[in-house]
Every structure is written in structure tokens, then in C-alpha cells.
Scaffold this active site. Structure first.
Site, PDB file in Angstrom:
ATOM      1  N   GLN A   1     104.376   3.604  85.246  1.00 60.12           N
ATOM      2  CA  GLN A   1     104.774   3.109  83.933  1.00 60.12           C
ATOM      3  C   GLN A   1     103.803   2.015  83.522  1.00 60.12           C
ATOM      4  O   GLN A   1     103.529   1.107  84.290  1.00 60.12           O
ATOM      5  CB  GLN A   1     106.194   2.551  83.981  1.00 60.12           C
ATOM      6  CG  GLN A   1     106.704   2.105  82.621  1.00 60.12           C
ATOM      7  CD  GLN A   1     108.089   1.515  82.706  1.00 60.12           C
ATOM      8  OE1 GLN A   1     108.256   0.428  83.238  1.00 60.12           O
ATOM      9  NE2 GLN A   1     109.062   2.245  82.186  1.00 60.12           N
TER      10      GLN A   1
ATOM     11  N   CYS B   1     110.967  -2.476  76.663  1.00 59.99           N
ATOM     12  CA  CYS B   1     112.241  -2.798  77.294  1.00 59.99           C
ATOM     13  C   CYS B   1     112.417  -4.313  77.323  1.00 59.99           C
ATOM     14  O   CYS B   1     111.471  -5.066  77.073  1.00 59.99           O
ATOM     15  CB  CYS B   1     112.295  -2.226  78.700  1.00 59.99           C
ATOM     16  SG  CYS B   1     111.348  -3.139  79.921  1.00 59.99           S
TER      17      CYS B   1
END
Length: 73
Positions: free
Chosen positions: A30, A60
Site C-alpha cells: 500500500q 485513511c
């Protein structure tokens, strides 16, 4: 999660996170960032290092993402 800015990759934690060789597949990495060119470069570098999946973090609430890695200030 790794910063897309390769200049931030030279920490023990980042080196450990980038070391995916020998891991069972599928191997995913990621990446987080705000600069499209850095994101593309980071994706290519991780694929070259054995990543089979690139997950792009889209913001996020993780402190390191909100504080800079994916938000332009």
C-alpha cells in the site's frame, strides 16, 4: 503502508515493510502520497521489488497520511 516519496524509505520500519521477497503471494504493497509522479514511481519500484498488487491509499485517517503523506499543504 509506505510513503510514495522514496526519500522517506530509508528508515528501519520502511525497509522492513518493503522487504516482501519470499513472502507468499499475492504480495501487496500500500502506498500513500499526494504527487502523481511519485505515486507512479513508487508503484513501479514496488512491482520491480516483487509486489503483485499495489493498493493506493486514498486518505485513511492514519496520522501519517493525514499529517502529510497524502495531503497537499
Amino acid at each position: 503502508m509506505l510513503a510514495s516519496d522514496a526519500r522517506l524509505w530509508d528508515t528501519p520500519k520502511s525497509r522492513h515493510r518493503r522487504d516482501i521477497l519470499g513472502e507468499p503471494g499475492p504480495r501487496a504493497v500500500q502506498i500513500a502520497g499526494f504527487d502523481a509522479q511519485m505515486m507512479a514511481d513508487a508503484a513501479r519500484r514496488n512491482v520491480d521489488a516483487g509486489a503483485q498488487i499495489i493498493d493506493i491509499n486514498m486518505g485513511c485517517p492514519a496520522k501519517k497520511v493525514c499529517n502529510r503523506l497524502s495531503a497537499r499543504r
